[in-house]
Motif scaffolding. Structure first.
Motif, PDB file in Angstrom:
ATOM      1  N   SER A  31       1.077  -1.163   0.293  1.00 21.14           N
ATOM      2  CA  SER A  31      -0.297   0.180  -0.403  1.00 21.14           C
ATOM      3  C   SER A  31       0.842   1.241   0.167  1.00 21.14           C
ATOM      4  O   SER A  31       0.139   2.530  -0.621  1.00 21.14           O
ATOM      5  CB  SER A  31      -0.827  -0.403   1.515  1.00 21.14           C
ATOM      6  OG  SER A  31      -2.212  -0.703   0.609  1.00 21.14           O
ATOM      7  N   ALA A  32       1.752   1.172   0.975  1.00 16.29           N
ATOM      8  CA  ALA A  32       3.089   2.362   0.659  1.00 16.29           C
ATOM      9  C   ALA A  32       3.377   2.340  -0.419  1.00 16.29           C
ATOM     10  O   ALA A  32       3.466   3.966  -0.990  1.00 16.29           O
ATOM     11  CB  ALA A  32       3.912   2.227   1.446  1.00 16.29           C
ATOM     12  N   LEU A  33       3.822   2.276  -1.661  1.00 15.82           N
ATOM     13  CA  LEU A  33       3.815   2.016  -3.060  1.00 15.82           C
ATOM     14  C   LEU A  33       3.414   2.081  -3.340  1.00 15.82           C
ATOM     15  O   LEU A  33       3.009   3.219  -5.022  1.00 15.82           O
ATOM     16  CB  LEU A  33       4.488   0.149  -3.065  1.00 15.82           C
ATOM     17  CG  LEU A  33       6.071  -0.056  -2.779  1.00 15.82           C
ATOM     18  CD1 LEU A  33       6.000  -1.164  -2.945  1.00 15.82           C
ATOM     19  CD2 LEU A  33       6.814   0.349  -4.275  1.00 15.82           C
ATOM     20  N   ALA A  34       1.642   2.135  -3.255  1.00 14.25           N
ATOM     21  CA  ALA A  34       0.417   2.251  -4.374  1.00 14.25           C
ATOM     22  C   ALA A  34       0.225   3.780  -4.003  1.00 14.25           C
ATOM     23  O   ALA A  34      -0.062   4.750  -4.992  1.00 14.25           O
ATOM     24  CB  ALA A  34      -0.297   1.260  -3.783  1.00 14.25           C
ATOM     25  N   LEU A  35       0.860   4.041  -2.762  1.00 19.57           N
ATOM     26  CA  LEU A  35       0.579   5.833  -2.832  1.00 19.57           C
ATOM     27  C   LEU A  35       1.832   6.618  -3.498  1.00 19.57           C
ATOM     28  O   LEU A  35       1.220   7.927  -3.350  1.00 19.57           O
ATOM     29  CB  LEU A  35       1.156   6.293  -1.142  1.00 19.57           C
ATOM     30  CG  LEU A  35      -0.209   5.351   0.143  1.00 19.57           C
ATOM     31  CD1 LEU A  35      -0.135   5.240   1.539  1.00 19.57           C
ATOM     32  CD2 LEU A  35      -1.931   6.409  -0.436  1.00 19.57           C
ATOM     33  N   LYS A  36       2.799   5.982  -3.533  1.00 20.96           N
ATOM     34  CA  LYS A  36       4.000   6.161  -3.918  1.00 20.96           C
ATOM     35  C   LYS A  36       3.902   6.652  -4.924  1.00 20.96           C
ATOM     36  O   LYS A  36       3.990   8.059  -6.108  1.00 20.96           O
ATOM     37  CB  LYS A  36       4.810   5.669  -3.951  1.00 20.96           C
ATOM     38  CG  LYS A  36       6.083   5.691  -4.428  1.00 20.96           C
ATOM     39  CD  LYS A  36       7.206   7.369  -3.395  1.00 20.96           C
ATOM     40  CE  LYS A  36       8.931   7.524  -4.166  1.00 20.96           C
ATOM     41  NZ  LYS A  36       9.299   9.371  -3.556  1.00 20.96           N
ATOM     42  N   LEU A  37       3.379   6.362  -6.009  1.00 21.83           N
ATOM     43  CA  LEU A  37       2.365   6.150  -7.213  1.00 21.83           C
ATOM     44  C   LEU A  37       0.948   7.546  -7.694  1.00 21.83           C
ATOM     45  O   LEU A  37       1.709   8.140  -8.172  1.00 21.83           O
ATOM     46  CB  LEU A  37       1.381   5.097  -8.191  1.00 21.83           C
ATOM     47  CG  LEU A  37       2.447   4.200  -8.082  1.00 21.83           C
ATOM     48  CD1 LEU A  37       1.082   2.172  -8.567  1.00 21.83           C
ATOM     49  CD2 LEU A  37       2.862   3.523  -9.687  1.00 21.83           C
ATOM     50  N   LEU A  38       0.483   8.314  -6.443  1.00 26.29           N
ATOM     51  CA  LEU A  38       0.226   9.645  -6.288  1.00 26.29           C
ATOM     52  C   LEU A  38       0.661  10.028  -6.067  1.00 26.29           C
ATOM     53  O   LEU A  38       0.342  11.026  -5.827  1.00 26.29           O
ATOM     54  CB  LEU A  38      -0.611   8.591  -5.585  1.00 26.29           C
ATOM     55  CG  LEU A  38      -1.902   7.413  -6.321  1.00 26.29           C
ATOM     56  CD1 LEU A  38      -3.164   7.459  -4.393  1.00 26.29           C
ATOM     57  CD2 LEU A  38      -2.643   7.756  -7.575  1.00 26.29           C
ATOM     58  N   LEU A  39       1.982  10.318  -5.739  1.00 29.94           N
ATOM     59  CA  LEU A  39       3.186  11.517  -5.117  1.00 29.94           C
ATOM     60  C   LEU A  39       3.478  12.480  -6.230  1.00 29.94           C
ATOM     61  O   LEU A  39       3.877  11.106  -7.369  1.00 29.94           O
ATOM     62  CB  LEU A  39       3.845  11.564  -3.892  1.00 29.94           C
ATOM     63  CG  LEU A  39       3.186  10.817  -3.180  1.00 29.94           C
ATOM     64  CD1 LEU A  39       5.096   9.875  -2.232  1.00 29.94           C
ATOM     65  CD2 LEU A  39       3.775  11.896  -2.109  1.00 29.94           C
ATOM     66  N   TYR A  40       2.990  13.309  -6.778  1.00 29.66           N
ATOM     67  CA  TYR A  40       3.109  14.235  -7.867  1.00 29.66           C
ATOM     68  C   TYR A  40       4.773  14.573  -7.713  1.00 29.66           C
ATOM     69  O   TYR A  40       4.876  15.634  -7.286  1.00 29.66           O
ATOM     70  CB  TYR A  40       2.416  14.676  -8.004  1.00 29.66           C
ATOM     71  CG  TYR A  40       2.524  15.102 -10.021  1.00 29.66           C
ATOM     72  CD1 TYR A  40       2.406  15.249 -10.605  1.00 29.66           C
ATOM     73  CD2 TYR A  40       2.759  16.837  -9.764  1.00 29.66           C
ATOM     74  CE1 TYR A  40       2.434  15.809 -12.213  1.00 29.66           C
ATOM     75  CE2 TYR A  40       2.746  17.731 -10.639  1.00 29.66           C
ATOM     76  CZ  TYR A  40       2.681  17.329 -12.249  1.00 29.66           C
ATOM     77  OH  TYR A  40       2.899  17.825 -13.460  1.00 29.66           O
ATOM     78  N   SER A  41       5.366  13.987  -7.934  1.00 32.61           N
ATOM     79  CA  SER A  41       6.792  14.797  -7.932  1.00 32.61           C
ATOM     80  C   SER A  41       7.286  15.666  -8.383  1.00 32.61           C
ATOM     81  O   SER A  41       7.673  16.601  -7.826  1.00 32.61           O
ATOM     82  CB  SER A  41       8.118  13.153  -8.419  1.00 32.61           C
ATOM     83  OG  SER A  41       7.880  13.662  -9.813  1.00 32.61           O
ATOM     84  N   PRO A  42       6.673  16.268  -9.322  1.00 29.69           N
ATOM     85  CA  PRO A  42       7.502  17.626  -9.733  1.00 29.69           C
ATOM     86  C   PRO A  42       6.970  18.767  -8.795  1.00 29.69           C
ATOM     87  O   PRO A  42       7.780  20.011  -8.816  1.00 29.69           O
ATOM     88  CB  PRO A  42       6.175  18.398 -11.356  1.00 29.69           C
ATOM     89  CG  PRO A  42       6.292  16.642 -11.532  1.00 29.69           C
ATOM     90  CD  PRO A  42       6.148  15.663 -10.414  1.00 29.69           C
ATOM     91  N   SER A  43       6.141  18.400  -8.245  1.00 28.41           N
ATOM     92  CA  SER A  43       5.479  19.531  -7.239  1.00 28.41           C
ATOM     93  C   SER A  43       5.485  18.969  -5.367  1.00 28.41           C
ATOM     94  O   SER A  43       5.400  20.299  -4.468  1.00 28.41           O
ATOM     95  CB  SER A  43       4.571  20.295  -7.249  1.00 28.41           C
ATOM     96  OG  SER A  43       2.708  18.934  -7.108  1.00 28.41           O
ATOM     97  N   GLY A  44       5.049  18.048  -6.099  1.00 31.42           N
ATOM     98  CA  GLY A  44       5.396  17.644  -4.446  1.00 31.42           C
ATOM     99  C   GLY A  44       3.751  17.090  -3.100  1.00 31.42           C
ATOM    100  O   GLY A  44       3.876  16.599  -2.541  1.00 31.42           O
ATOM    101  N   ALA A  45       2.672  17.183  -4.781  1.00 36.98           N
ATOM    102  CA  ALA A  45       1.297  17.089  -4.509  1.00 36.98           C
ATOM    103  C   ALA A  45       1.103  15.664  -4.487  1.00 36.98           C
ATOM    104  O   ALA A  45       2.059  14.569  -4.980  1.00 36.98           O
ATOM    105  CB  ALA A  45       0.205  18.014  -5.149  1.00 36.98           C
ATOM    106  N   ILE A  46       0.551  15.592  -3.836  1.00 36.89           N
ATOM    107  CA  ILE A  46      -0.377  13.790  -3.272  1.00 36.89           C
ATOM    108  C   ILE A  46      -1.940  13.654  -3.826  1.00 36.89           C
ATOM    109  O   ILE A  46      -2.324  14.051  -3.692  1.00 36.89           O
ATOM    110  CB  ILE A  46      -0.638  13.799  -2.068  1.00 36.89           C
ATOM    111  CG1 ILE A  46       0.945  13.619  -1.246  1.00 36.89           C
ATOM    112  CG2 ILE A  46      -1.074  12.506  -2.073  1.00 36.89           C
ATOM    113  CD1 ILE A  46       1.433  13.467  -0.068  1.00 36.89           C
ATOM    114  N   ALA A  47      -1.854  13.390  -4.954  1.00 38.12           N
ATOM    115  CA  ALA A  47      -3.517  12.702  -5.402  1.00 38.12           C
ATOM    116  C   ALA A  47      -3.885  12.503  -4.938  1.00 38.12           C
ATOM    117  O   ALA A  47      -3.641  10.797  -4.531  1.00 38.12           O
ATOM    118  CB  ALA A  47      -3.193  12.730  -7.205  1.00 38.12           C
ATOM    119  N   ALA A  48      -5.076  12.636  -5.374  1.00 37.16           N
ATOM    120  CA  ALA A  48      -6.908  11.192  -4.065  1.00 37.16           C
ATOM    121  C   ALA A  48      -6.386   9.956  -4.857  1.00 37.16           C
ATOM    122  O   ALA A  48      -6.741   8.307  -4.130  1.00 37.16           O
ATOM    123  CB  ALA A  48      -7.129  12.075  -3.993  1.00 37.16           C
TER     124      ALA A  48
END
Length: 611
Positions: A252-269
């Motif tokens: 699940s942590a790896l799945a959440l890492k997919l949602l971390l938008y690296s250009p800004s640091g935002a986290i998609a839902a």
């Protein structure tokens, strides 16, 4: 259909002949996700990539067949004959490995969104490596560009280096190694080859938007698959969690890492838009935005896991974005740091014809008071981990604490973003949580402001909830004063510390009696006529049971949830039908994975249970 998660586990699932027919929608449970920190692709069990925004997660997707089977784009790769399939993620990574077995042999496909030597690439590169394991397997692949939710008319043109797909401002090219391309493209680029034991083949899709297209050497892309595996595994080595359900927590942590938008640091839902929450349609929204609530829950997990870089990037982005779009606190923001535009409808049918298909989210302008609690709680945790707030952030938080004092008496839309406003009990609890954290931050010298005022208003909120939010006849905190309806979001305030006593324990029992479906839970009274169970609510129940001291029940429920809720590779959607296991809603859904992670951490901390 039943799919084995690993070649050594269980019976493989039957496959279909290539290619899938138009109108062929996969079950949402059949999708795995891969990503590179900038975008996410969804891959079906039979090897078809049905979702792929290029190059940004929130762009209109170049491959959109999950929502538009007739004109949507996709990339197919599968044996030409009948096959059985098992799949898994390479351990410690978001690189997908799928093994196909036919009557003539076995082939393995490794799918990766490539990352570079110094992080994500400045273009998007989806690599599909095919290896012959034994015997021979006739493989066929194709890339068919789509209309990008009906907003582009794609075409394929030749240049001296090979075919290039143009779809609006997006360009995509296909390069490969021994991939047998067919020169006559028509409306798709395709090819055939046959694997032999020890053979190696590669199809790579390279894309950009509004900028020149880099065409890499295929051998370098092939090397990039191994580099990407190493990059993910290095990240997983930094991930620190030793406790119960360790494998599920890491996945699940790896799945959440997919949602971390690296250009800004935002986290998609979530990684998608418009996947329906139920068969009737209508509740189809775009979740490719950064909700303050989801970001707070994610950052809480990141802090617990010791992931310093992601935590700092996420909280810095969030606080800067809130300041830039103030003075009011919005409930979600665009991944680029702006406030998203209004909802836009797209003229495509949707998954299995269940529309609408939209970009944007209708909750954008709602008042949700609980978001103050989410924001303050993560700031409190960030500071308690030894970090220091800047003066401007301190002043901003003090103004929000004052705003919470002034606004908590207002009706709002609640956590579930309902169209009608009322005095939601869980929202008042969230305001209590915000002021409780603000007092602690002020007394620790981290933010300015009147801690005495915040203390007094905090106690007024508690008194209000105890008097108006509790229904003795029902034996539970109800959704609003004078109501006999229940709301699963109050469970979050066992973890927040508002109530870990008898009333919360009785509320858990009432919720499970009225809203429970097997180990799962519906969101609120009456919603069972509209939608299946909300995945996160089941995990919130496990957390709440641990918080009120019912440890054995918490562990048993958690065991059941982790065994039945994720799909074969550990991905979870927003909703689940407990009777069939079918997924509903957008995926991967951050709140679902956060529910699992935070429940495991809470149970470990409160019970002392080890792995």
């Amino acid at each position: 259909m039943s799919i084995a998660a690993d070649p050594a586990a269980g019976d493989p699932a039957p496959g279909t002949r290539f290619p899938p027919a138009p109108g062929d929608f996969a079950e949402l449970r059949d999708y795995a996700a891969i990503g590179d920190g900038r975008t996410v692709a969804l891959i079906r069990t039979d090897g078809r990539v049905d979702w792929f925004p290029v190059p940004e997660l929130d762009a209109r997707p170049l491959f959109d067949a999950v929502l538009d089977s007739d004109d949507g784009g996709f990339s197919d790769l599968a044996p030409e004959e009948e096959f059985e399939v098992v799949r898994r993620y390479v351990p410690g990574t978001n690189v997908l490995e799928t093994t196909y077995t036919t009557a003539s042999g076995t082939a393995r496909v490794t799918d990766a969104l490539i990352t570079g030597v110094a992080g994500r690439l400045p273009w998007t590169e989806l690599a599909r490596r095919v290896e012959g394991v034994e015997g021979s397997v006739r493989m066929r692949w194709c890339v068919r560009p789509g209309t990008r939710l009906g907003h582009a008319s794609p075409w394929i043109e030749e240049n001296e280096h090979g075919p290039v797909i143009r779809s609006g401002s997006v360009m995509l090219s296909v390069v490969g190694l021994d991939h047998g391309p067919v020169p006559d493209h028509g409306e798709r680029i395709e090819g055939r080859f046959t694997t032999e034991e020890g053979s190696r083949h590669l199809i790579a899709l390279v894309g950009t938007d509004g900028e020149p297209l880099h065409l890499p050497n295929p051998s370098i892309v092939d090397e990039g698959v191994d580099r990407t595996i190493r990059n993910w595994q290095r990240w997983s080595e930094e991930f620190r969690y030793e406790g119960p359900w360790q494998e599920e927590v890491q996945r699940s942590a790896l799945a959440l890492k997919l949602l971390l938008y690296s250009p800004s640091g935002a986290i998609a839902a979530a990684a998608t838009t418009s996947l329906p929450e139920d068969a009737r349609g209508g509740k189809n929204w775009d979740y490719r935005y950064a909700w303050v609530r989801d970001a707070a829950y994610t950052m809480r997990a990141l802090v617990k896991f010791g992931l310093r870089e992601e935590t700092h990037a996420a909280i810095s982005w969030l606080l800067k974005t809130i300041r830039a779009n103030g003075p009011e606190l919005h409930i979600f923001y665009g991944l680029d740091g702006g406030v998203p535009a209004e909802v836009e409808m797209h003229h495509v049918d949707g998954w299995r014809g269940i529309g609408p298909v939209v970009t944007g989210n209708g909750a954008q302008h709602q008042l949700q008071l609980g978001v103050f609690g989410d924001l303050f709680d993560i700031v409190r945790l960030y500071v308690s981990a030894g970090n220091v707030l800047d003066p401007e952030t301190g002043r901003l938080l003090a103004s929000f604490a004052d705003g919470t004092c002034d606004q908590w008496r207002s009706p709002d839309a609640g956590m579930w973003e309902l169209p009608e406003t009322r005095h939601h009990t869980s929202s008042k609890m969230g305001c209590w949580q915000a002021l409780d954290a603000a007092v602690e931050l002020a007394e620790g010298g981290h933010i300015p402001g009147s801690a005495d005022r915040w203390k007094a208003e905090r106690e007024r909120i508690r008194s209000w909830v105890e008097e108006h939010g509790w229904n003795e006849e029902i034996g539970a905190y109800t959704i609003s004063p004078g109501s006999d309806e229940l709301d699963a979001s109050v469970l979050l305030h066992s973890v927040s510390g508002f109530d870990r006593g008898e009333r919360m324990s009785r509320t858990i029992d009432a919720l499970r009696r009225e809203l429970g479906v097997g180990p799962h839970l519906l969101r609120y009274t009456g919603v069972g006529q509209e939608e299946p169970a909300f995945v996160a609510c089941g995990f919130w129940t496990a957390s709440a049971l641990a918080c009120v001291g019912r440890h054995d029940e918490a562990i048993a429920l958690m065991d059941e949830l982790v065994a039945t809720t994720p799909n074969d590779v550990g991905i979870m959607a927003e909703m689940i039908d407990p009777a069939t296991g079918a997924f509903w809603g957008n995926l991967p859904q951050g709140l679902s994975h956060l529910g699992l992670v935070n429940a495991a951490v809470t149970i470990r901390e409160l019970t002392g249970l080890d792995g």
